[in-house]
Design an enzyme around this catalytic site. Structure first.
Site, PDB file in Angstrom:
ATOM      1  N   CYS A  79       0.903  -0.747  -0.189  1.00  0.00           N
ATOM      2  CA  CYS A  79      -0.242   0.374   0.364  1.00  0.00           C
ATOM      3  C   CYS A  79       1.082   1.217  -0.373  1.00  0.00           C
ATOM      4  O   CYS A  79       1.889   1.774   0.854  1.00  0.00           O
ATOM      5  CB  CYS A  79      -0.898  -0.604   0.836  1.00  0.00           C
ATOM      6  N   CYS A  82       0.380   3.611   2.699  1.00  0.00           N
ATOM      7  CA  CYS A  82       0.791   3.750   4.294  1.00  0.00           C
ATOM      8  C   CYS A  82       1.532   3.961   3.751  1.00  0.00           C
ATOM      9  O   CYS A  82       2.229   4.621   5.303  1.00  0.00           O
ATOM     10  CB  CYS A  82      -0.017   1.830   4.077  1.00  0.00           C
TER      11      CYS A  82
END
Length: 322
Positions: A79, A82
């Protein structure tokens, strides 16, 4: 993914969570018990950011939330947002100096927690205060917005539950950063596992690695060895021609696809194995989908998280899951 605020009225329905009044009483009881036992004492700065899994959630999050608000960062290696949000939250945890604890949860390894919190996309950030779970925001939000949300969270913790945070001892940093000593030694067990693998005694190798992990769950060598031993055990005695024919004839047959993926990996066709299981996840649902997903994560362990083929497969898995 654009950041968005998540409704503060949507309290997660955890079995351990009661009404706010009862949660406050429990928090007060827990603090009183800690005081009778001499208090928890100051923690090193490194204790302000922790990794949490399903097995330790009650201890590391629910119980800890009776002392200090716990912010949950749901993330994954694949991700990209993230990777922006995580370091920011870690820096803020250090800056707030014990006013909250940051708990990082890898969604790939903790799908049950992800489902319990009803997460549809990551990064997603929640908080747990005195056992009450609250959604905060989703996406890589701006720092100013995150600070405002944290300030509100801390205020709620203080006013409703009397949570004033935990003491931090900067002088304990060196001791905290020293690597934890294993409960072992494990050299004999690890050597026995390798010897068993060399002798094609996969059951013996599996048990030896599990014995190490029972005492030292983070032992990297044992985790890798266990994944390899279990893979070799599964393919032992397989007829490759039959396995591949069954997989080709029945694309929707999950056990057939799992067996073929195992053979692909053992034969060095890593990307074929990963692609087969990603496709299986995409075309299935429910328990079948979860079975294929878990097997794919197991094969990631065999290859190693830093391998670029694993990184690409994680991204492909994310696309079919979310």
């Amino acid at each position: 993914m654009q950041p968005r605020n998540m409704s503060m009225s949507g309290v997660v329905d955890l079995a351990a969570v009661k009404a706010a009044g009862e949660a406050k009483a429990k928090a007060e009881q827990a603090r009183a018990q800690a005081a009778r036992e001499g208090g928890a004492g100051a923690v090193p700065p490194s204790a302000l950011v922790i990794d949490v899994d399903e097995a330790g959630f009650e201890r590391d999050v629910l119980q800890r939330s009776t002392e200090v608000p716990v912010v949950l960062d749901f993330w994954a290696e694949w991700c990209e947002p993230c990777k922006q949000l995580g370091p920011l939250l870690e820096r803020l945890a250090a800056e707030y100096n014990g006013r909250f604890v940051l708990a990082k949860i890898d969604v790939d390894a903790n799908q049950m927690l992800m489902q319990q919190f009803g997460i549809q996309g990551i990064p997603a950030v929640f908080a747990v205060v005195a056992g009450q779970a609250l959604p905060l925001f989703q996406g890589a939000a701006p720092e100013a917005q995150i600070r405002q949300t944290l300030d509100q969270l801390i205020q709620v913790g203080e006013e409703r539950f009397g949570l004033t945070g935990i003491a931090v001892d900067p002088g304990a940093a060196g001791a905290a950063e020293a690597p934890a000593q294993p409960a072992g030694p494990y050299d004999a067990l690890l050597e026995a596992a390798v010897s068993a693998l060399d002798a094609n005694d996969f059951g013996g190798a599996i048990q030896a690695y599990k014995n190490v992990l029972a005492d030292d769950p983070g032992n990297t060598e044992a985790k890798l060895g266990l994944a390899q031993a279990e893979l070799l055990s599964r393919v032992q005695g397989m007829d490759p021609q039959t396995v591949r024919k069954n997989a080709a004839d029945a694309p929707a047959d999950v056990p057939a696809q799992l067996a073929a993926a195992d053979l692909d990996l053992v034969g060095g066709h890593v990307e074929d194995a990963f692609g087969r299981l990603v496709d299986t996840v995409a075309r299935t649902a429910g328990d079948d989908r979860d079975t294929a997903r878990v097997r794919l994560l197991e094969l990631f362990e065999v290859i190693g998280p830093d391998d670029p083929r694993v990184t690409r497969a994680r991204a492909a898995l994310a696309r079919v899951l979310f």
